[in-house]
Structure formats: C-alpha cells, structure tokens
Design an enzyme around this catalytic site. Structure first.
Site, PDB file in Angstrom:
ATOM      1  N   ARG A  25       1.093  -1.113   0.056  1.00  0.00           N
ATOM      2  CA  ARG A  25      -0.120   0.433  -0.204  1.00  0.00           C
ATOM      3  C   ARG A  25       0.590   1.750   0.026  1.00  0.00           C
ATOM      4  O   ARG A  25       0.439   1.860  -0.391  1.00  0.00           O
ATOM      5  CB  ARG A  25      -0.899   0.161   1.380  1.00  0.00           C
ATOM      6  CG  ARG A  25       0.067  -0.149   2.735  1.00  0.00           C
ATOM      7  CD  ARG A  25      -1.401   0.004   3.576  1.00  0.00           C
ATOM      8  NE  ARG A  25      -0.304  -0.176   5.100  1.00  0.00           N
ATOM      9  CZ  ARG A  25      -0.871   0.818   6.295  1.00  0.00           C
ATOM     10  NH1 ARG A  25      -1.664   1.483   5.524  1.00  0.00           N
ATOM     11  NH2 ARG A  25      -0.399   0.345   7.019  1.00  0.00           N
TER      12      ARG A  25
ATOM     13  N   GLU B  26     -18.455   5.466  -0.500  1.00  0.00           N
ATOM     14  CA  GLU B  26     -17.332   4.846  -1.965  1.00  0.00           C
ATOM     15  C   GLU B  26     -17.788   4.397  -4.081  1.00  0.00           C
ATOM     16  O   GLU B  26     -17.572   4.660  -4.816  1.00  0.00           O
ATOM     17  CB  GLU B  26     -17.204   3.181  -1.891  1.00  0.00           C
ATOM     18  CG  GLU B  26     -15.921   3.049  -0.553  1.00  0.00           C
ATOM     19  CD  GLU B  26     -16.669   3.679   0.526  1.00  0.00           C
ATOM     20  OE1 GLU B  26     -15.959   3.310   2.235  1.00  0.00           O
ATOM     21  OE2 GLU B  26     -17.724   3.431   0.938  1.00  0.00           O
TER      22      GLU B  26
ATOM     23  N   PHE C 159     -14.444  -2.623   0.568  1.00  0.00           N
ATOM     24  CA  PHE C 159     -15.322  -1.625  -0.123  1.00  0.00           C
ATOM     25  C   PHE C 159     -15.095  -1.548  -2.216  1.00  0.00           C
ATOM     26  O   PHE C 159     -15.764  -1.046  -2.747  1.00  0.00           O
ATOM     27  CB  PHE C 159     -14.355   0.108   0.661  1.00  0.00           C
ATOM     28  CG  PHE C 159     -15.024  -0.503   1.567  1.00  0.00           C
ATOM     29  CD1 PHE C 159     -15.426  -0.531   2.504  1.00  0.00           C
ATOM     30  CD2 PHE C 159     -13.672   0.208   2.479  1.00  0.00           C
ATOM     31  CE1 PHE C 159     -15.837  -1.583   3.971  1.00  0.00           C
ATOM     32  CE2 PHE C 159     -14.222   0.503   3.845  1.00  0.00           C
ATOM     33  CZ  PHE C 159     -15.050  -0.231   4.942  1.00  0.00           C
TER      34      PHE C 159
ATOM     35  N   HIS D 267      -5.167  -2.914   1.707  1.00  0.00           N
ATOM     36  CA  HIS D 267      -5.771  -4.072   3.136  1.00  0.00           C
ATOM     37  C   HIS D 267      -6.667  -4.955   2.470  1.00  0.00           C
ATOM     38  O   HIS D 267      -7.790  -5.338   2.924  1.00  0.00           O
ATOM     39  CB  HIS D 267      -6.788  -3.044   3.983  1.00  0.00           C
ATOM     40  CG  HIS D 267      -6.015  -1.729   4.329  1.00  0.00           C
ATOM     41  ND1 HIS D 267      -5.560  -0.991   3.791  1.00  0.00           N
ATOM     42  CD2 HIS D 267      -5.254  -1.961   5.621  1.00  0.00           C
ATOM     43  CE1 HIS D 267      -5.032  -0.438   4.538  1.00  0.00           C
ATOM     44  NE2 HIS D 267      -4.726  -0.245   6.094  1.00  0.00           N
TER      45      HIS D 267
ATOM     46  N   ASP E 296      -8.515  -6.301  12.201  1.00  0.00           N
ATOM     47  CA  ASP E 296      -9.689  -5.189  12.048  1.00  0.00           C
ATOM     48  C   ASP E 296     -10.924  -6.151  11.754  1.00  0.00           C
ATOM     49  O   ASP E 296     -12.294  -5.895  11.380  1.00  0.00           O
ATOM     50  CB  ASP E 296      -9.556  -5.006   9.990  1.00  0.00           C
ATOM     51  CG  ASP E 296      -8.563  -3.470  10.564  1.00  0.00           C
ATOM     52  OD1 ASP E 296      -8.780  -3.123  11.460  1.00  0.00           O
ATOM     53  OD2 ASP E 296      -8.477  -2.684   9.252  1.00  0.00           O
TER      54      ASP E 296
ATOM     55  N   ARG F 227      -1.777  -4.323   3.136  1.00  0.00           N
ATOM     56  CA  ARG F 227      -1.066  -3.722   4.560  1.00  0.00           C
ATOM     57  C   ARG F 227       0.263  -3.788   5.353  1.00  0.00           C
ATOM     58  O   ARG F 227       0.746  -3.627   5.526  1.00  0.00           O
ATOM     59  CB  ARG F 227      -2.886  -3.627   5.285  1.00  0.00           C
ATOM     60  CG  ARG F 227      -2.699  -3.198   7.406  1.00  0.00           C
ATOM     61  CD  ARG F 227      -3.204  -3.736   7.983  1.00  0.00           C
ATOM     62  NE  ARG F 227      -3.544  -2.567   9.088  1.00  0.00           N
ATOM     63  CZ  ARG F 227      -3.885  -2.797  10.258  1.00  0.00           C
ATOM     64  NH1 ARG F 227      -5.305  -3.475  10.549  1.00  0.00           N
ATOM     65  NH2 ARG F 227      -4.138  -1.988  10.810  1.00  0.00           N
TER      66      ARG F 227
END
Length: 313
Positions: free
Chosen positions: A10, A58, A83, A109, A117, A167
């Site tokens: 990322r 989004e 998303f 991610h 998460d 991530r």
C-alpha cells in the site's frame, strides 16, 4: 533476495502515484476518507489540487472517477479492497467496465493480513469479483518493486485496472537487475522439475521459502509468480504443467474464483493434471495479528510446505 528490507505494497502504491504525478498532470487520486490508511496522503501532500476526498461514499467516488475519466483525467480510486470490490461492485461493473473507461482502482488492505480489523474488512473475495467483469485487468503484486511497476503499467494501459495491495510489510524479492514487469506475463523465480508452485501477492515469498524446505525433503519445486490474475499467463502455466506434472497454487484469497480458480480453468481445458489449491477455504477470517492469522490459515512457508508434502506423498 533481500530478507531485511520490507515495505507494505500500500505504501509502494502511494509512492508510485507521487512519482507518476510529477510526470503526468492528468493523474488524479480519489479517496474515501482513508488517505492515512491507503497512504495516498503522501500524494495529497505533493499535489493537493489533484487529490479528492469523497468521504465515506465509495460508490459515489467510483461514479465521480468514471465521470472524470471522460474529461481527460486518469483517476485512481483508493480505498480498502472490501469497499472497492464489494461496496462499489455495481458502479465498477456498470459505470467503469461496461463503457471501458480509463479508471484505475487501488484496493489496499486486501486479504487475511488486514489482521485485527477482522472478517468484515478482510476481503478474500475481491480477485474473484473483479476478474469476472469484462474489460477488467486484475493485478496482485508481490512486493514493493512489483507494486510500483504495476501502478506505472496500469497508468499506461488504456482501460480499467484493479490493483490489489496489502497492509502488511513484505520482503523485497524482485530486486534482480534483469527484473521486468509486463501485464499478463508470469515470472519464474525458481526452476524445478518435480512440481510447480504458482503464487501471487504476499504468498510469493512464502512459496519460495516453502520450496527451499521441499528441496531438503527431496522435492524439486519450480516457483512462478503470477502477478496478473487477468489476463493470466496461460502459456507459462501450461508449460509448467507439462514439464512438472503437478501444480499447486497459493494465494491470500479464497480458493474459489481467485488465482486457484483461474489456473484450474486453464488446466482443465489445456492440460488436465493433478492440482492443489492453497488459500482461504471458503470461510470468513477473524480478528488477530496478521502473522498469526497467516500461520493459522496455512499460508506461511511451513504451512505451505506441509500441505504440498502431503499432496505429493
């Protein structure tokens, strides 16, 4: 191969955007209130007028990007894979891919390594969702060097591109002087005659380590990095199947519809052989440290080694 230098893809994505932004005034970045996490905040700092925060909306962001692409811009949508591929699926399909617009999707991610998460954010389905859409190119880079090259190649390609980033910081493995990135072309990282391990994303480095363990056990493994899930390198896959007789795929993604599914589709039509798919086995993830989750789901070098040893035996 360097085992010391590590960087999350990322971050590679964001750094590549800054480099491209210096060369191309038409490049714009859209984010959905996650610039600190997707790391596009570095692009915002360098080019504040070309970074648009669309808020937690989004689907709307995807529509904005589609519209901007018709006005001469090259938009990069940036948000979590869950998303980008999930919440915005209809807009990606109908507003970007159907009219074949020049929009790029930077999905960070992705996979189980999102860690704490938890299941709601650990997108293990995005490769399957994106590669089934006509006109979409799907790329899953393995390290910093490959990720930066993929972003540049995506910019240069006319049409929709889905870029999958992680991530977790991963070792740099593509630091050879002769490394070249080409969309749709796999890379042989290790030659072998007994089996072929085909991996993508952060699983590539684990596959290489597993191959070293297998060598000690007496199994000579070829390792192929398939960074482009669509269009996939059919010729390389068939050649490996013909020469080694067994194929194992490894991915931080569901075994349904991702790299394993794409490779299986090639083999069943062109070279049916024994095959093993290693990935997330049709379950949701869970909250926990990324390295422990990778180990629990058998995606670390030891887990891959044990599964392949059992498969071959």
């Amino acid at each position: 191969m360097s085992e010391v230098r590590k960087i999350a893809t990322r971050e590679s994505y964001a750094n590549a955007l800054v480099e491209l932004g210096k060369e191309h005034d038409d490049l714009v970045v859209l984010d959905a209130d996650l610039a600190a996490a997707t790391k596009t905040c570095v692009f915002k700092k360098a080019f504040p007028q070309r970074h648009i925060d669309c808020g937690i909306a989004e689907a709307n962001m995807t529509g904005i990007a589609a519209g901007m692409s018709t006005c001469g811009y090259v938009p990069f949508i940036s948000t979590f894979a869950m998303f980008a591929a999930g919440r915005s699926y209809e807009q990606v399909r109908n507003s970007i891919c159907y009219p074949h617009l020049n929009v790029k999707i930077g999905a960070t991610h992705a996979g189980i390594s999102v860690g704490e998460d938890g299941a709601t954010h650990q997108c293990n389905e995005d490769l399957a969702l994106m590669r089934v859409i006509p006109n979409m190119t799907v790329i899953s880079p393995s390290d910093n060097i490959e990720a930066r090259a993929a972003v540049k190649a995506a910019y240069e390609l006319d049409g929709p591109v889905y870029l999958r980033f992680g991530r977790l910081a991963t070792p740099i493995i593509n630091d050879s002087v002769d490394y070249q990135f080409e969309i749709g072309k796999g890379v042989i990282l290790r030659d072998g005659k007994d089996i072929t391990i085909i991996a993508t994303g952060l699983c590539v480095v684990e596959a290489l380590e597993a191959a070293n363990k297998l060598e000690v056990y007496g199994i000579n493994a070829r390792v192929i990095n398939i960074h482009t899930i669509k269009p996939i390198d059919e010729d390389l896959i068939v050649k490996a199947a013909e020469e080694t007789g067994k194929i194992i795929t490894v991915e931080e993604h569901s075994v349904i519809g991702g790299l394993g599914g794409a490779v299986a589709e090639v083999l069943v039509e062109k070279c049916p052989i024994k095959m093993l798919r290693i990935g997330i086995n049709d379950v949701f993830g869970e909250s926990g440290p990324a390295d422990l989750l990778i180990k629990k789901y058998g995606l670390d070098a030891q887990g891959i080694y044990e599964k392949i040893k059992k498969f071959v035996d």
